[in-house]
Design an enzyme around this catalytic site. Sequence first.
Site, PDB file in Angstrom:
ATOM      1  N   ARG A  63       6.896  -5.096  -4.082  1.00 51.19           N
ATOM      2  CA  ARG A  63       5.878  -3.876  -3.291  1.00 51.19           C
ATOM      3  C   ARG A  63       5.776  -2.366  -3.465  1.00 51.19           C
ATOM      4  O   ARG A  63       6.641  -1.822  -4.015  1.00 51.19           O
ATOM      5  CB  ARG A  63       6.980  -3.860  -1.939  1.00 51.19           C
ATOM      6  N   HIS A  84      -3.945  -6.267  -5.152  1.00 55.43           N
ATOM      7  CA  HIS A  84      -3.076  -7.157  -5.212  1.00 55.43           C
ATOM      8  C   HIS A  84      -3.681  -8.945  -5.303  1.00 55.43           C
ATOM      9  O   HIS A  84      -3.561  -9.610  -4.531  1.00 55.43           O
ATOM     10  CB  HIS A  84      -3.315  -7.206  -3.203  1.00 55.43           C
ATOM     11  N   GLU A 109      -1.036   1.204   0.592  1.00 55.13           N
ATOM     12  CA  GLU A 109      -2.732  -0.262   0.314  1.00 55.13           C
ATOM     13  C   GLU A 109      -2.939  -0.153   1.557  1.00 55.13           C
ATOM     14  O   GLU A 109      -2.727   0.013   2.854  1.00 55.13           O
ATOM     15  CB  GLU A 109      -1.627  -1.192  -0.026  1.00 55.13           C
TER      16      GLU A 109
END
Length: 333
Positions: A236, A283, A265
């Site tokens: 994360r 990602h 993000e």
Amino acid sequence: MKKVFITANLPGNAVEILKRGFYVEVFSEERAPNREELMEGAKDAHALIAMLSDRVDRTLIDLCPNLRIVSNCAVGTENIDISYATKKGIFVTNTPGILTETTADLAWALVLSVSRRVIEGDSFVKEGRFIGWRPSLLMGLDVYGKTMGIYGMGRIGAAVGRRARGFDMDVIYHNRNRNREAEEEIKAIYVDFPNLLRKSDFLIITAPLNEDTKGRFGTQEFRQMKRTSVIVNVGRGQIIKEKELALALKEGIIWGAGLDVYEREPIVEEELLGLKNVVLLPHLGSASQETRERMAEMAVENVIMALNGRTPRNLVNPSSLIASSEVTERSQE
């Protein structure tokens, strides 16, 4: 007819299957819906298929009186107020297990790309700067025989560790709880956090986001690592303080980094963008055709089961079963 709102285009034919029994509305733009678009699409939905970027909080839940299930097309569920959904009798599901090996592959792609300067080399050739082999050209780091540290020894961490054995690496790890199965299977050695920092040549973050892991890696931690170390994050984004990482990379406190997730993000710390010793990916952890299709299928299957009065297989909040029964009883009084 019951409505399902999906916040992104899903690969494969899972959506077509869903349309056979339900009215389906898909946010079809190649970006995440903004707050207003999310609320507009979800307000009359019986099911919401969401992504990690979609914030499903109390405000949204209260806006959706028909909502029966939030099916997250992801392993993580930190974007959802699970306790409030449970109180309202709303199922919350995820897509566990499917993306383990794919994400581990991506972590290794970053390890090799950073250590062997693959992206720099590709640009070097394409820009016409390669005029022949030289002894000092784009020298990187050896991977074979080094020490891999894993922060977060869950399924993905263990999969990363299995691959490390093929490179004859020593595997050490730090986790909230010891993973005896990984210790036996891949000979991983549990260490405390300071030793994870000091001993790792390659430190891979695969941990979930929680109060213990948020902001865990910053300047103080980077200074405890080897100057020749590489840090890779496929867990994360908020686990690493990006501005402090950029400073550590600029000053040579650590050798390199590979990121697939980001602190804010989709915003990436601007100071990282101009650095050659960091590889930045959008990602892509689960982004193989096979894996993304299976994730979509599982997310849709969870919805079909819930809307047909069955308990979804991947239920994150089993207490919602009790709350759901109470809500149904009150509505029938």
